[in-house]
Design a protein around this motif. Structure first.
Motif, PDB file in Angstrom:
ATOM      1  N   ARG A   1     -13.163   5.510  73.118  1.00 37.16           N
ATOM      2  CA  ARG A   1     -13.060   4.326  74.144  1.00 37.16           C
ATOM      3  C   ARG A   1     -11.543   4.449  74.674  1.00 37.16           C
ATOM      4  O   ARG A   1     -11.166   3.720  75.563  1.00 37.16           O
ATOM      5  CB  ARG A   1     -13.245   3.057  73.532  1.00 37.16           C
ATOM      6  N   GLU A   2     -11.075   5.577  74.281  1.00 40.71           N
ATOM      7  CA  GLU A   2      -9.652   5.757  74.940  1.00 40.71           C
ATOM      8  C   GLU A   2      -9.775   5.942  76.297  1.00 40.71           C
ATOM      9  O   GLU A   2     -10.764   6.534  76.947  1.00 40.71           O
ATOM     10  CB  GLU A   2      -8.785   6.819  74.270  1.00 40.71           C
ATOM     11  N   ALA A   3      -8.493   5.854  77.115  1.00 40.49           N
ATOM     12  CA  ALA A   3      -8.549   5.973  78.605  1.00 40.49           C
ATOM     13  C   ALA A   3      -8.761   7.392  78.969  1.00 40.49           C
ATOM     14  O   ALA A   3      -9.116   7.824  80.022  1.00 40.49           O
ATOM     15  CB  ALA A   3      -7.399   5.346  79.240  1.00 40.49           C
ATOM     16  N   GLU A   4      -7.934   8.393  78.186  1.00 34.84           N
ATOM     17  CA  GLU A   4      -8.202   9.747  78.609  1.00 34.84           C
ATOM     18  C   GLU A   4      -8.345  10.803  77.322  1.00 34.84           C
ATOM     19  O   GLU A   4      -8.057  10.166  76.176  1.00 34.84           O
ATOM     20  CB  GLU A   4      -6.633  10.354  79.125  1.00 34.84           C
ATOM     21  N   PRO A   5      -8.623  11.823  77.531  1.00 34.72           N
ATOM     22  CA  PRO A   5      -9.199  12.609  76.417  1.00 34.72           C
ATOM     23  C   PRO A   5      -7.899  13.025  75.705  1.00 34.72           C
ATOM     24  O   PRO A   5      -7.768  13.085  74.421  1.00 34.72           O
ATOM     25  CB  PRO A   5      -9.496  13.793  76.971  1.00 34.72           C
ATOM     26  N   ASP A   6      -6.706  13.169  76.402  1.00 31.66           N
ATOM     27  CA  ASP A   6      -5.513  13.427  75.797  1.00 31.66           C
ATOM     28  C   ASP A   6      -4.996  12.546  74.497  1.00 31.66           C
ATOM     29  O   ASP A   6      -4.591  12.576  73.525  1.00 31.66           O
ATOM     30  CB  ASP A   6      -4.399  13.546  76.587  1.00 31.66           C
ATOM     31  N   ASP A   7      -5.366  11.126  74.972  1.00 27.52           N
ATOM     32  CA  ASP A   7      -5.191   9.849  74.142  1.00 27.52           C
ATOM     33  C   ASP A   7      -6.135  10.081  72.762  1.00 27.52           C
ATOM     34  O   ASP A   7      -5.520   9.840  71.660  1.00 27.52           O
ATOM     35  CB  ASP A   7      -5.308   8.618  74.877  1.00 27.52           C
ATOM     36  N   THR A   8      -7.163  10.522  72.994  1.00 32.90           N
ATOM     37  CA  THR A   8      -8.054  10.536  71.841  1.00 32.90           C
ATOM     38  C   THR A   8      -7.828  11.880  70.946  1.00 32.90           C
ATOM     39  O   THR A   8      -7.750  11.866  69.912  1.00 32.90           O
ATOM     40  CB  THR A   8      -9.754  11.080  72.175  1.00 32.90           C
ATOM     41  N   VAL A   9      -7.085  12.783  71.365  1.00 39.27           N
ATOM     42  CA  VAL A   9      -6.496  14.007  70.754  1.00 39.27           C
ATOM     43  C   VAL A   9      -5.332  13.421  69.701  1.00 39.27           C
ATOM     44  O   VAL A   9      -5.633  14.030  68.691  1.00 39.27           O
ATOM     45  CB  VAL A   9      -6.169  15.150  71.622  1.00 39.27           C
ATOM     46  N   ARG A  10      -4.566  12.680  70.535  1.00 39.65           N
ATOM     47  CA  ARG A  10      -3.335  12.335  69.520  1.00 39.65           C
ATOM     48  C   ARG A  10      -3.868  11.173  68.479  1.00 39.65           C
ATOM     49  O   ARG A  10      -3.437  11.252  67.344  1.00 39.65           O
ATOM     50  CB  ARG A  10      -2.516  11.378  70.524  1.00 39.65           C
ATOM     51  N   GLY A  11      -5.017  10.380  68.641  1.00 38.13           N
ATOM     52  CA  GLY A  11      -5.409   9.717  67.756  1.00 38.13           C
ATOM     53  C   GLY A  11      -6.229  10.474  66.657  1.00 38.13           C
ATOM     54  O   GLY A  11      -5.868  10.251  65.369  1.00 38.13           O
ATOM     55  N   ILE A  12      -6.860  11.568  66.785  1.00 40.11           N
ATOM     56  CA  ILE A  12      -7.544  12.445  65.780  1.00 40.11           C
ATOM     57  C   ILE A  12      -6.338  13.330  65.258  1.00 40.11           C
ATOM     58  O   ILE A  12      -6.276  13.391  63.981  1.00 40.11           O
ATOM     59  CB  ILE A  12      -8.312  13.517  66.594  1.00 40.11           C
ATOM     60  N   THR A  13      -5.286  13.433  65.598  1.00 39.21           N
ATOM     61  CA  THR A  13      -4.221  14.169  64.901  1.00 39.21           C
ATOM     62  C   THR A  13      -3.336  13.239  64.153  1.00 39.21           C
ATOM     63  O   THR A  13      -3.273  13.617  63.080  1.00 39.21           O
ATOM     64  CB  THR A  13      -3.044  14.727  66.009  1.00 39.21           C
ATOM     65  N   GLU A  14      -3.076  12.215  64.420  1.00 40.17           N
ATOM     66  CA  GLU A  14      -2.793  10.958  63.391  1.00 40.17           C
ATOM     67  C   GLU A  14      -3.627  10.747  62.262  1.00 40.17           C
ATOM     68  O   GLU A  14      -3.387  10.709  61.151  1.00 40.17           O
ATOM     69  CB  GLU A  14      -2.426   9.726  64.351  1.00 40.17           C
ATOM     70  N   LEU A  15      -4.964  10.785  62.735  1.00 45.39           N
ATOM     71  CA  LEU A  15      -6.104  10.396  61.761  1.00 45.39           C
ATOM     72  C   LEU A  15      -6.114  11.606  60.517  1.00 45.39           C
ATOM     73  O   LEU A  15      -6.197  11.389  59.276  1.00 45.39           O
ATOM     74  CB  LEU A  15      -7.510  10.202  62.165  1.00 45.39           C
ATOM     75  N   CYS A  16      -5.895  12.786  61.047  1.00 47.13           N
ATOM     76  CA  CYS A  16      -5.917  14.067  60.087  1.00 47.13           C
ATOM     77  C   CYS A  16      -4.452  13.847  59.242  1.00 47.13           C
ATOM     78  O   CYS A  16      -4.549  14.133  58.070  1.00 47.13           O
ATOM     79  CB  CYS A  16      -5.786  15.262  60.996  1.00 47.13           C
ATOM     80  N   HIS A  17      -3.602  13.518  59.879  1.00 47.37           N
ATOM     81  CA  HIS A  17      -2.216  13.391  59.018  1.00 47.37           C
ATOM     82  C   HIS A  17      -2.330  12.262  57.903  1.00 47.37           C
ATOM     83  O   HIS A  17      -1.922  12.339  56.675  1.00 47.37           O
ATOM     84  CB  HIS A  17      -0.992  13.141  59.931  1.00 47.37           C
ATOM     85  N   HIS A  18      -3.089  11.434  58.332  1.00 48.70           N
ATOM     86  CA  HIS A  18      -3.265  10.183  57.446  1.00 48.70           C
ATOM     87  C   HIS A  18      -4.086  10.667  56.152  1.00 48.70           C
ATOM     88  O   HIS A  18      -3.789  10.308  55.028  1.00 48.70           O
ATOM     89  CB  HIS A  18      -3.845   8.898  58.168  1.00 48.70           C
ATOM     90  N   HIS A  19      -5.166  11.350  56.573  1.00 48.66           N
ATOM     91  CA  HIS A  19      -6.159  11.800  55.246  1.00 48.66           C
ATOM     92  C   HIS A  19      -5.706  13.166  54.683  1.00 48.66           C
ATOM     93  O   HIS A  19      -6.435  13.724  53.960  1.00 48.66           O
ATOM     94  CB  HIS A  19      -7.749  11.897  56.088  1.00 48.66           C
ATOM     95  N   GLN A  20      -4.451  13.642  55.199  1.00 50.91           N
ATOM     96  CA  GLN A  20      -3.917  14.948  54.693  1.00 50.91           C
ATOM     97  C   GLN A  20      -4.954  16.201  54.954  1.00 50.91           C
ATOM     98  O   GLN A  20      -5.089  17.093  54.001  1.00 50.91           O
ATOM     99  CB  GLN A  20      -3.609  14.852  53.462  1.00 50.91           C
ATOM    100  N   ILE A  21      -5.338  16.062  56.291  1.00 53.15           N
ATOM    101  CA  ILE A  21      -6.348  17.323  56.578  1.00 53.15           C
ATOM    102  C   ILE A  21      -5.463  18.354  57.362  1.00 53.15           C
ATOM    103  O   ILE A  21      -4.783  18.092  58.513  1.00 53.15           O
ATOM    104  CB  ILE A  21      -7.398  16.845  57.652  1.00 53.15           C
ATOM    105  N   THR A  22      -5.371  19.438  56.927  1.00 51.25           N
ATOM    106  CA  THR A  22      -4.299  20.528  57.484  1.00 51.25           C
ATOM    107  C   THR A  22      -4.932  21.373  58.403  1.00 51.25           C
ATOM    108  O   THR A  22      -4.257  22.075  59.386  1.00 51.25           O
ATOM    109  CB  THR A  22      -3.863  21.242  56.290  1.00 51.25           C
ATOM    110  N   ASP A  23      -6.345  21.456  58.464  1.00 50.41           N
ATOM    111  CA  ASP A  23      -7.001  22.590  59.554  1.00 50.41           C
ATOM    112  C   ASP A  23      -8.319  21.720  60.072  1.00 50.41           C
ATOM    113  O   ASP A  23      -9.207  21.492  59.277  1.00 50.41           O
ATOM    114  CB  ASP A  23      -7.432  23.941  58.872  1.00 50.41           C
TER     115      ASP A  23
END
Length: 373
Positions: free
Chosen positions: A202-224
């Motif tokens: 539901r983000e406005a742009e795909p880049d905003d979604t990518v930033r949210g996924i990156t933060e989620l990966c850091h939170h769950h300690q997903i490296t790849d």
């Protein structure tokens, strides 16, 4: 009427470091209205190796190159048919590579391939893979995520390169402005809940979604992790839709109209090229059109799968027993004539069945047979 436009953003996470581009993703957009990508649609591919990434990188690149080449070179007008042929060709190429390679260098690959053509979304998957589609007012996980409360549907095939026989899982949906697609590697499925995916798409742009996924990966300690986010927008901006007769609205509509005219001109040029070819090419095109119509019917059938009736623990109702009180002889007697039914007590002579007795008001006179001769 102005159509929709699709914007995509790939992402990659290697050893916890975000990458602007990833070797395991591919986004193919048309360079011009005359390019094959404009006729067949925009392609988005995400692949993942079933083993170590460094070990399966060559296999992933081989699969991506083969799918792109075969898909856009296929003369079929059906996106589903071209996707299936491309995946089968990639599986055959990877199988041959694994057959000639030593065991320590063999690898199998899973993929998700999404093609967006106009408003239609076509998805082909071979496990391991994961995709999320926000379309037609609902969010779906492909394959079904058991953590969301649904029933996980098993894949029909497992990984490219493991066998010569493979059959990808196919899906189709219709995208409207505001809908989105997230295709990613399967290791993100445990971290992406239904609420998280809904918020990200539901983000406005795909880049905003990518930033949210990156933060989620850091939170769950997903490296790849690797994936692509694609969203559909209206060609006209909200300002041009709100004030269509303003200077900005008129300029934007003129630009969209000319771009649509260029696309129609490209299709007309392709038709002229077919008319200038020989009769054998036109016959081949006619057969391809028949095949496309059959595949379109198959796609409609896949779009509306068969739904099993709900299970009921109650046994089915017992059928009403047959009424066998009246005997067969009495039923035959009542069917003979109205007079017989009106006077069931009256005896019937055997010759009545031969027409020698009338069932009218007066009985027939007895016939005298002369046997003196």
């Amino acid at each position: 009427m102005p159509g929709n436009v699709t914007r995509s953003s790939p992402f990659g996470l290697v050893s916890g470091i975000p990458q602007p581009k990833s070797d395991l993703t591919l986004v193919v957009t048309p360079a011009s209205p005359f390019a094959p990508e404009a006729r067949k649609g925009q392609m988005h591919i995400v692949v993942e190796a079933d083993q170590d990434v460094s070990r399966g990188r060559d296999a992933c690149l081989l699969v991506i190159r083969t799918i792109r080449r075969v898909f856009y070179e296929d003369p079929s007008f059906s996106v589903t048919s071209a996707l299936r042929k491309a995946i089968l060709a990639a599986n055959r190429a990877l199988y041959q590579q694994n057959f000639n390679a030593p065991p320590q260098k063999r690898a199998v690959v899973g993929l998700t391939c999404a093609v967006i053509k106009d408003r239609d979304l076509f998805i082909a998957q071979v496990a391991p893979a994961q995709a999320y589609v926000m379309a037609e007012g609902r969010l779906r996980a492909l394959p079904a995520n058991a953590a969301w409360g649904g029933t996980a549907i098993p894949f029909r095939s497992r990984a490219l390169g493991a066998s010569l026989t493979i059959e990808p899982d196919l899906y189709r949906a219709v995208l409207r402005p505001g809908d989105g697609v997230l295709i990613c590697t399967s290791n993100l499925s445990d971290a992406l809940s239904r609420d998280e995916v809904t918020r990200l798409l539901r983000e406005a742009e795909p880049d905003d979604t990518v930033r949210g996924i990156t933060e989620l990966c850091h939170h769950h300690q997903i490296t790849d992790a690797h994936g692509i986010v694609a969203m559909t927008f209206a060609r006209l901006s909200p300002a041009a839709q709100a004030s269509p007769f303003s200077a900005a609205g008129v300029n934007e509509r003129v630009r969209v109209t000319f771009s649509g005219f260029a696309e129609r001109l490209a299709r007309a040029g392709a038709e002229v090229v077919w008319l200038l070819r020989g009769p054998s090419d036109r016959e081949a095109r006619r057969r391809a059109e028949v095949t496309r119509m059959r595949l379109a019917e198959e796609e409609q059938r896949l779009k509306h799968p068969y739904k099993e009736p709900p299970y009921s623990a109650d046994p089915p109702p017992t059928p009403r027993p047959l009424n066998l009180d009246e005997s067969l002889q009495s039923n035959m007697y009542h069917r003979r004539s109205p007079a017989a039914r009106s006077s069931p007590q009256r005896p019937v002579a055997p010759s009545a069945l031969l027409g020698e007795v009338s069932f009218r008001d007066a009985p027939a006179p007895e016939r005298v047979i002369d046997l003196s001769d």
